[in-house]
Design a protein around this motif. Sequence first.
Motif, PDB file in Angstrom:
ATOM      1  N   ASP A  79      -1.997  33.153 -19.577  1.00  5.57           N
ATOM      2  CA  ASP A  79      -2.315  32.745 -20.945  1.00  5.57           C
ATOM      3  C   ASP A  79      -2.685  31.269 -20.979  1.00  5.57           C
ATOM      4  N   ALA A  80      -2.248  30.513 -19.963  1.00  5.32           N
ATOM      5  CA  ALA A  80      -2.562  29.094 -19.831  1.00  5.32           C
ATOM      6  C   ALA A  80      -2.203  28.685 -18.417  1.00  5.32           C
ATOM      7  N   VAL A  81      -2.731  27.540 -17.974  1.00  4.88           N
ATOM      8  CA  VAL A  81      -2.403  27.016 -16.640  1.00  4.88           C
ATOM      9  C   VAL A  81      -2.069  25.534 -16.750  1.00  4.88           C
ATOM     10  N   MET A  82      -1.204  25.087 -15.855  1.00  3.54           N
ATOM     11  CA  MET A  82      -1.001  23.653 -15.630  1.00  3.54           C
ATOM     12  C   MET A  82      -0.772  23.478 -14.133  1.00  3.54           C
ATOM     13  N   GLY A  83      -1.061  22.293 -13.630  1.00  5.95           N
ATOM     14  CA  GLY A  83      -0.894  22.032 -12.208  1.00  5.95           C
ATOM     15  C   GLY A  83      -0.255  20.678 -11.985  1.00  5.95           C
ATOM     16  N   HIS A  84       0.428  20.542 -10.867  1.00  7.58           N
ATOM     17  CA  HIS A  84       1.110  19.289 -10.529  1.00  7.58           C
ATOM     18  C   HIS A  84       0.293  18.562  -9.468  1.00  7.58           C
ATOM     19  N   SER A  85      -0.265  17.393  -9.829  1.00  2.00           N
ATOM     20  CA  SER A  85      -1.036  16.574  -8.895  1.00  2.00           C
ATOM     21  C   SER A  85      -2.193  17.406  -8.327  1.00  2.00           C
ATOM     22  N   GLN A  86      -2.232  17.613  -6.980  1.00  3.38           N
ATOM     23  CA  GLN A  86      -3.346  18.384  -6.427  1.00  3.38           C
ATOM     24  C   GLN A  86      -3.350  19.821  -6.923  1.00  3.38           C
ATOM     25  N   GLY A  87      -2.198  20.317  -7.413  1.00  2.99           N
ATOM     26  CA  GLY A  87      -2.139  21.671  -7.950  1.00  2.99           C
ATOM     27  C   GLY A  87      -3.061  21.873  -9.137  1.00  2.99           C
ATOM     28  N   GLU A  88      -3.458  20.763  -9.802  1.00  2.00           N
ATOM     29  CA  GLU A  88      -4.389  20.886 -10.920  1.00  2.00           C
ATOM     30  C   GLU A  88      -5.761  21.372 -10.455  1.00  2.00           C
ATOM     31  N   ILE A  89      -6.105  21.086  -9.216  1.00  2.00           N
ATOM     32  CA  ILE A  89      -7.406  21.551  -8.703  1.00  2.00           C
ATOM     33  C   ILE A  89      -7.409  23.070  -8.646  1.00  2.00           C
ATOM     34  N   ALA A  90      -6.321  23.643  -8.101  1.00  2.00           N
ATOM     35  CA  ALA A  90      -6.206  25.102  -8.061  1.00  2.00           C
ATOM     36  C   ALA A  90      -6.128  25.676  -9.471  1.00  2.00           C
ATOM     37  N   ALA A  91      -5.376  24.998 -10.361  1.00  2.00           N
ATOM     38  CA  ALA A  91      -5.258  25.480 -11.741  1.00  2.00           C
ATOM     39  C   ALA A  91      -6.620  25.510 -12.420  1.00  2.00           C
TER      40      ALA A  91
ATOM     41  N   ILE B 231     -20.131  17.465  -8.944  1.00  2.00           N
ATOM     42  CA  ILE B 231     -19.451  18.692  -9.352  1.00  2.00           C
ATOM     43  C   ILE B 231     -19.815  19.007 -10.800  1.00  2.00           C
ATOM     44  N   SER B 232     -19.687  20.291 -11.173  1.00  2.00           N
ATOM     45  CA  SER B 232     -20.141  20.732 -12.500  1.00  2.00           C
ATOM     46  C   SER B 232     -19.019  21.470 -13.230  1.00  2.00           C
ATOM     47  N   PRO B 233     -18.084  20.737 -13.835  1.00  2.00           N
ATOM     48  CA  PRO B 233     -17.015  21.407 -14.592  1.00  2.00           C
ATOM     49  C   PRO B 233     -17.571  22.064 -15.847  1.00  2.00           C
ATOM     50  N   ARG B 234     -16.856  23.049 -16.356  1.00  2.00           N
ATOM     51  CA  ARG B 234     -17.306  23.770 -17.539  1.00  2.00           C
ATOM     52  C   ARG B 234     -16.093  24.128 -18.400  1.00  2.00           C
ATOM     53  N   SER B 235     -16.341  24.418 -19.645  1.00  2.00           N
ATOM     54  CA  SER B 235     -15.259  24.821 -20.541  1.00  2.00           C
ATOM     55  C   SER B 235     -14.734  26.178 -20.104  1.00  2.00           C
ATOM     56  N   SER B 236     -13.407  26.313 -20.083  1.00  2.00           N
ATOM     57  CA  SER B 236     -12.797  27.549 -19.597  1.00  2.00           C
ATOM     58  C   SER B 236     -12.228  28.359 -20.759  1.00  2.00           C
ATOM     59  N   GLU B 237     -12.172  29.678 -20.580  1.00  2.00           N
ATOM     60  CA  GLU B 237     -11.557  30.549 -21.579  1.00  2.00           C
ATOM     61  C   GLU B 237     -10.037  30.463 -21.517  1.00  2.00           C
ATOM     62  N   VAL B 238      -9.487  30.253 -20.324  1.00  2.00           N
ATOM     63  CA  VAL B 238      -8.037  30.107 -20.181  1.00  2.00           C
ATOM     64  C   VAL B 238      -7.671  28.663 -20.504  1.00  2.00           C
TER      65      VAL B 238
ATOM     66  N   ILE C 192       5.875  24.972 -24.138  1.00  2.00           N
ATOM     67  CA  ILE C 192       6.972  25.635 -24.849  1.00  2.00           C
ATOM     68  C   ILE C 192       6.733  25.573 -26.349  1.00  2.00           C
ATOM     69  N   ALA C 193       6.350  24.402 -26.840  1.00  2.00           N
ATOM     70  CA  ALA C 193       6.093  24.231 -28.268  1.00  2.00           C
ATOM     71  C   ALA C 193       4.959  25.127 -28.754  1.00  2.00           C
ATOM     72  N   ASP C 194       4.005  25.429 -27.858  1.00  2.00           N
ATOM     73  CA  ASP C 194       2.872  26.282 -28.219  1.00  2.00           C
ATOM     74  C   ASP C 194       3.189  27.769 -28.064  1.00  2.00           C
ATOM     75  N   GLY C 195       4.449  28.082 -27.763  1.00  2.00           N
ATOM     76  CA  GLY C 195       4.885  29.480 -27.751  1.00  2.00           C
ATOM     77  C   GLY C 195       4.903  30.168 -26.414  1.00  2.00           C
ATOM     78  N   HIS C 196       4.679  29.463 -25.322  1.00  2.00           N
ATOM     79  CA  HIS C 196       4.689  30.097 -24.003  1.00  2.00           C
ATOM     80  C   HIS C 196       6.132  30.262 -23.523  1.00  2.00           C
ATOM     81  N   SER C 197       6.471  31.458 -23.058  1.00  5.88           N
ATOM     82  CA  SER C 197       7.867  31.761 -22.729  1.00  5.88           C
ATOM     83  C   SER C 197       8.050  32.357 -21.342  1.00  5.88           C
ATOM     84  N   ALA C 198       7.014  32.325 -20.514  1.00  5.24           N
ATOM     85  CA  ALA C 198       7.140  32.810 -19.132  1.00  5.24           C
ATOM     86  C   ALA C 198       6.327  31.890 -18.229  1.00  5.24           C
ATOM     87  N   PHE C 199       7.001  31.260 -17.267  1.00 10.33           N
ATOM     88  CA  PHE C 199       6.356  30.327 -16.342  1.00 10.33           C
ATOM     89  C   PHE C 199       6.462  30.885 -14.929  1.00 10.33           C
ATOM     90  N   VAL C 200       5.339  31.055 -14.257  1.00 13.18           N
ATOM     91  CA  VAL C 200       5.324  31.528 -12.876  1.00 13.18           C
ATOM     92  C   VAL C 200       4.726  30.444 -11.994  1.00 13.18           C
TER      93      VAL C 200
END
Length: 514
Positions: free
Chosen positions: A67-79, A195-202, A241-249
Amino acid sequence: ESSPVFAEAMAECEAALAPHVDWSLAEVLRGADGAPGYDREDVVQPVLFAVMVSLARLWRSVGVLPDAVMGHSQGEIAAACVAGALSLEDAAKVVALRSRVIAAGLAGRGGLVSIGLPIDQVRGRIAAWNGAVSVAAVNGPGSVVVAGDAKALDELFAAFDGEEVRVRRVAIDYASHSVLVEEVREELLKVLADISPRSSEVPFYSTVTGEPMDTAGLDAEYWYRNLRQTVELETTTRRLIADGHSAFVEVSPHPVLRLPVQQTVEAAEAEAVVLGTLRRDDGGLQRFLTSAAELFTHGVQVDWAAALEERGGRRVGLPTYAFQRDRYWLEAPAGVGDVGSVGLGSLGHPLLGAVVSLASGGGVLLSGRLSLATHGWLADHAVHGVVLLPGTAFVELAVQAGDQVGCGRVEELILEAPLIVPEKGGVRLQVEVGEADASGYREVSVFSRDETEGETAAWVCHARGALAPVQGAGDTLFDFGAWPPAAAQVAEVSEHYVRAAENGLEYGPVFQGL
């Protein structure tokens, strides 16, 4: 070998990385002769990227979509890649070329140190270094990472000596998220210019800003800021959390961020599940399916037909009538031997039989009973004819206690007095675990009392120590999957027990395990 979905994704990652590296992803993962190791920054970062992206593909294959992604440091590239903000080719270029710039311009000039304290206390402690040490990441309410040059970090590490604060070095030799990164800014902007970033649906939640952002802005300048600025993981988690997300993997080879995210959830007084994907030394498909099952039991839908398709899973028909039963025997009350009948939890452990959570806080109390009648094997461990509980048993008691509260590592254990097992009767055991401190550590103590002395007798403390959550690459010192361990030397022990007996150390057959 075990997952065609993962293998296909890894092959795509290898093809995307190939124009930018001079090594094979598959050969590095398999440890092939001549392949570089994970000690190289320009190797480990692209490999981690490929594993994370491929694990995300595996989660999608079983119906678990982000439903959403976040990444830590280099993990943001994968996210960013998983969210669709960067193509696989662009994401591979970012991670490969940026890690090469890091290796060439920053490696060997500093490092990172993780500190188990709140951010305000950390800022106060590092102020003495006048900017030579700075905050690199705020992971959770009691988890902060600082960056600096090697000399300053050595001094900082020494300053915590003797304090009950969890401090450890992160296994890299450069000061990411510090002022040193500014030296490579122009080179980063140059190599990532096209590089060519684009708006994402996620939705993409940036740990640079702590907010969701339009991923069309993930250009070269952003990936410089991602390396230079503080990682705001706690702030970003709170926003999710404030935006209603309740499961983090956590989609990674080992859930090193699960604990700080869980602490953030608890500090926010939110109801959310925090899980990992794989674990160190437990990275097969079975572990992934277990993680999927854990997520499923917390209410997240999993496509089990797809998950088990390659493993012979099939749907079975259920009976077409309601289950009907008539019972003709009495429902007997719980027997006196059932610890549940007196409000305790059953452990089923050879040394500890019951556990209860303490109402006054977050601690637990475990209890048990030892005697030669019930634990006859203890008679094989004696000193001058006196049966003693082995030192390793105290470690086992501490480990079992830690498992009850999610602290699976014994950080310290000091033995204060031997525990004598009497020839007749027995001794009662109690293992106390205190509340967690800011860094997740808990105190543990082991007590006993001879039951023949009555309820007024004093309890004797035999061991005290500290328990810690299992996390971080430094927690595993040896690989016991290979025996003998690497660099081990064979020792001659055939006469060991004879010499031990001559000195009063009596090891029976049960304890002659060398």
